[in-house]
Design a protein around this motif. Structure first.
Motif, PDB file in Angstrom:
ATOM      1  N   GLY A   1       0.811  -1.217   0.000  1.00  0.00           N
ATOM      2  CA  GLY A   1       0.000   0.000   0.000  1.00  0.00           C
ATOM      3  C   GLY A   1       0.842   1.263   0.000  1.00  0.00           C
ATOM      4  O   GLY A   1       0.431   2.291   0.505  1.00  0.00           O
ATOM      5  N   PHE A   2       1.996   1.184  -0.605  1.00  0.00           N
ATOM      6  CA  PHE A   2       2.935   2.310  -0.605  1.00  0.00           C
ATOM      7  C   PHE A   2       2.917   2.986  -1.964  1.00  0.00           C
ATOM      8  O   PHE A   2       2.972   2.320  -2.999  1.00  0.00           O
ATOM      9  CB  PHE A   2       4.352   1.797  -0.307  1.00  0.00           C
ATOM     10  N   ARG A   3       2.842   4.325  -1.962  1.00  0.00           N
ATOM     11  CA  ARG A   3       2.874   5.090  -3.213  1.00  0.00           C
ATOM     12  C   ARG A   3       4.139   5.947  -3.227  1.00  0.00           C
ATOM     13  O   ARG A   3       4.242   6.928  -2.487  1.00  0.00           O
ATOM     14  CB  ARG A   3       1.637   5.964  -3.348  1.00  0.00           C
ATOM     15  N   PRO A   4       5.094   5.593  -4.081  1.00  0.00           N
ATOM     16  CA  PRO A   4       6.361   6.345  -4.102  1.00  0.00           C
ATOM     17  C   PRO A   4       6.214   7.691  -4.795  1.00  0.00           C
ATOM     18  O   PRO A   4       5.377   7.857  -5.677  1.00  0.00           O
ATOM     19  CB  PRO A   4       7.291   5.438  -4.907  1.00  0.00           C
ATOM     20  N   SER A   5       7.022   8.629  -4.378  1.00  0.00           N
ATOM     21  CA  SER A   5       7.054   9.924  -5.063  1.00  0.00           C
ATOM     22  C   SER A   5       8.133   9.933  -6.134  1.00  0.00           C
ATOM     23  O   SER A   5       8.122  10.774  -7.020  1.00  0.00           O
ATOM     24  CB  SER A   5       7.285  11.058  -4.064  1.00  0.00           C
ATOM     25  N   SER A   6       9.060   8.986  -6.056  1.00  0.00           N
ATOM     26  CA  SER A   6      10.135   8.867  -7.041  1.00  0.00           C
ATOM     27  C   SER A   6      10.423   7.388  -7.250  1.00  0.00           C
ATOM     28  O   SER A   6      10.344   6.591  -6.305  1.00  0.00           O
ATOM     29  CB  SER A   6      11.384   9.577  -6.516  1.00  0.00           C
ATOM     30  N   ARG A   7      10.765   7.029  -8.504  1.00  0.00           N
ATOM     31  CA  ARG A   7      11.028   5.622  -8.787  1.00  0.00           C
ATOM     32  C   ARG A   7      12.271   5.453  -9.640  1.00  0.00           C
ATOM     33  O   ARG A   7      12.267   4.707 -10.609  1.00  0.00           O
ATOM     34  CB  ARG A   7       9.842   5.015  -9.516  1.00  0.00           C
ATOM     35  N   ILE A   8      13.306   6.095  -9.302  1.00  0.00           N
ATOM     36  CA  ILE A   8      14.555   5.914 -10.037  1.00  0.00           C
ATOM     37  C   ILE A   8      15.448   5.004  -9.215  1.00  0.00           C
ATOM     38  O   ILE A   8      15.739   5.286  -8.050  1.00  0.00           O
ATOM     39  CB  ILE A   8      15.253   7.259 -10.315  1.00  0.00           C
TER      40      ILE A   8
END
Length: 163
Positions: A140-147
């Motif tokens: 249930g985690f929503r990342p703000s960055s995915r690099i």
């Protein structure tokens, strides 16, 4: 894969130089954005290198050309260039590399960073991203960055060490 270390025509020297500037000009014209002299100079400085550069390094290089360029101005230009996908920030190095790809904002990138030579390869890893998507959804985690940044030794350095 996009190699920022080799300088071969297909990689750093070829796509990052004139092509990335031409892409920036096209993008700014199409979106009715200003591609200022400073933004161009910052992009050309980054694109002309095979290693990532920090804002202070960029400011120093631009200042060496006879005019004083403040790091804060370079950071503003980098924000603009990053927002439009023309450069990528390498968080572990607090430095920037140019991007000659036409990937969209949703592209999930992986940077392979060589600790020996400092080179950086830009690539995607769909199977890793699929697994990460699953993990994020389950938690249930929503990342703000995915690099993703992976450090190690590149093939050229491994081959050199083996020789």
């Amino acid at each position: 894969m996009h190699d920022h270390a080799t300088g071969s025509p297909e990689t750093a020297g070829g796509c990052c130089g004139a092509n990335v500037v031409a892409r920036a000009e096209r993008l700014c014209r199409d979106r009715d954005l200003q591609f200022t002299r400073l933004r161009r100079d910052v992009l050309e400085t980054i694109a002309g290198q095979t290693r990532p550069l920090g804002a202070y390094d960029i400011a120093e290089r631009l200042s060496a050309q006879g005019r004083r360029v403040a790091a804060v101005s370079v950071y503003r230009a980098l924000d603009f260039l990053g927002e439009h996908g023309l450069v990528h920030r390498i968080a572990s190095r607090n430095a920037f590399v140019s991007c000659g790809h036409e990937h969209g904002d949703a592209a999930k990138l992986v940077f392979l960073i060589c600790r020996t030579c400092g080179g950086i390869d830009e690539t995607t890893a769909p199977s890793v991203e699929t697994a990460l998507d699953r993990t994020l959804a389950q938690s249930g985690f929503r990342p703000s960055s995915r690099i993703l940044e992976v450090e190690g030794e590149c093939g050229a350095c491994l081959a050199g060490n083996a020789a």
